[in-house]
Design a protein around this motif. Structure first.
Motif, PDB file in Angstrom:
ATOM      1  N   LEU A  82      11.018  14.945 -20.964  1.00 58.04           N
ATOM      2  CA  LEU A  82       9.920  15.882 -21.160  1.00 58.04           C
ATOM      3  C   LEU A  82      10.381  17.333 -21.088  1.00 58.04           C
ATOM      4  N   PHE A 105       3.675  23.318 -17.234  1.00 56.24           N
ATOM      5  CA  PHE A 105       4.092  21.923 -17.418  1.00 56.24           C
ATOM      6  C   PHE A 105       5.567  21.790 -17.000  1.00 56.24           C
ATOM      7  N   GLU A 109       7.001  19.755 -13.789  1.00 60.19           N
ATOM      8  CA  GLU A 109       7.909  18.611 -13.965  1.00 60.19           C
ATOM      9  C   GLU A 109       9.224  18.849 -13.222  1.00 60.19           C
ATOM     10  N   GLU A 156       3.222   9.254 -19.084  1.00 56.47           N
ATOM     11  CA  GLU A 156       2.447   9.818 -17.973  1.00 56.47           C
ATOM     12  C   GLU A 156       1.246   8.940 -17.622  1.00 56.47           C
ATOM     13  N   GLU A 187      -0.337  15.515 -12.357  1.00 55.55           N
ATOM     14  CA  GLU A 187      -0.314  14.766 -13.617  1.00 55.55           C
ATOM     15  C   GLU A 187      -1.697  14.647 -14.239  1.00 55.55           C
ATOM     16  N   HIS A 190      -1.776  17.259 -16.711  1.00 52.70           N
ATOM     17  CA  HIS A 190      -0.874  17.000 -17.842  1.00 52.70           C
ATOM     18  C   HIS A 190      -1.508  15.975 -18.789  1.00 52.70           C
TER      19      HIS A 190
HETATM   20 FE   FE2 Z   1       3.672  15.351 -16.064  1.00 54.50          FE
END
Ligand code: FE2
Ligand code: FE2
Length: 286
Positions: A82, A105, A109, A156, A187, A190
């Motif tokens: 990612l 993001f 991460e 995810e 998450e 996300h």
């Molecule tokens: Fe994520």
């Protein structure tokens, strides 16, 4: 419904308001005794098979530790994919709208990889190796972009099933529960972003795709999901937990009825957005 720029602005605001520093938030004991649950039993790869039932509780708890290390290792490899892809997409012409959120993001991460990596290295002395391969090939217009975000979303969605469950499992070791909670908390945003972007990208490109392109894209995403699922059945983790004949164990577990049923249930739940946009059909996934 928010437009994509509105959604991006809202998610940026939430990321800023709920900024969590995992360095100070988590407590890291020097060692962790293996006589406690680290993964919820129902989520352990062998659960539902006779092999799991044949273990005593002490052995099941040891297995739960190495399964958690495997789960965190899978997260690390997925997040590395990612981060590479997100960094490449910052400030490209067509990602201008979402670039402000891509920064959050990426930041989030990176922090996730930090705590997953620290857990694995500190308590198991290792991160299990990645098993998935990607083969370079030609893409039609928009395909590579769509596949990147659709894979990210499937990944995810999948790990969030585990995070959600373990975040509230009071029987787990505190550090496991806390890491799972922390990951689920970030998450969730996300996923809102990822589902929306997958819908928008499909909408803008699918008109130019032939039937065979759509078929190839659908096949590749199903293959990606299934390959990710198989990574949860790691012979090395079984060996570290003291189990024997670990390759046969993996083969038998993957062919077990209860495990195959769980695979289909997870796949249907993770692919919701792909059904919604019409790329996959329920019949095809049976
Ligand atoms: Fe994520
Ligand atoms: Fe993450």
């Amino acid at each position: 419904m928010d437009t994509l720029p509105e959604l991006t602005a809202r998610l940026c605001r939430i990321s800023e308001e709920h900024f969590i520093d995992p360095f100070s938030r988590l407590q890291w004991p020097d060692s962790l005794a293996h006589d406690q649950w680290f993964m919820t039993p129902e989520l352990i790869s062998l659960h539902g098979t006779g092999h799991f039932d044949a273990l005593d509780e002490k052995q099941q708890k040891v297995l739960s530790f190495f399964e958690l290390v495997n789960f965190f290792s899978i997260n690390i490899h997925g997040e590395r994919m990612l981060i590479e892809g997100l960094a490449k997409r910052l400030y490209r012409r067509h990602t201008e709208t979402v670039s402000p959120y891509l920064h959050h993001f990426l930041d989030e991460e990176n922090k996730h990889m930090f705590y997953f990596g620290r857990f694995c290295n500190r308590y198991a002395g290792k991160i299990y190796a990645e098993k998935k391969l990607t083969i370079a090939r030609e893409y039609v217009e928009g395909e590579e972009e769509f596949l990147f975000f659709a894979r990210a979303m499937l990944f995810e969605e999948m790990v969030d099933i585990y995070n959600r469950r373990m975040a509230k499992d009071q029987a787990l070791a505190a550090l496991s529960r806390e890491i799972n909670w922390l990951h689920h908390f970030e998450e969730a945003r996300h996923l809102v972003f990822g589902r929306r972007l997958v819908e928008e990208l499909f909408e803008s490109h699918c008109g130019a795709w032939q039937q065979e392109d759509r078929q190839r894209i659908a096949d590749e995403l199903v293959y990606f999901f299934d390959a990710t699922w198989k990574e949860f059945f790691n012979p090395e983790a079984y060996k570290d937990a003291g189990l024997e004949d670990v390759y046969a164990l993996r083969r038998k577990a993957l062919a077990n009825d209860a495990v195959m049923k769980k695979h289909k249930t997870h796949r249907a739940s993770c692919a919701r957005t792909l059904y919604k946009i019409g790329l996959l059909t329920q019949e095809r996934m049976q």
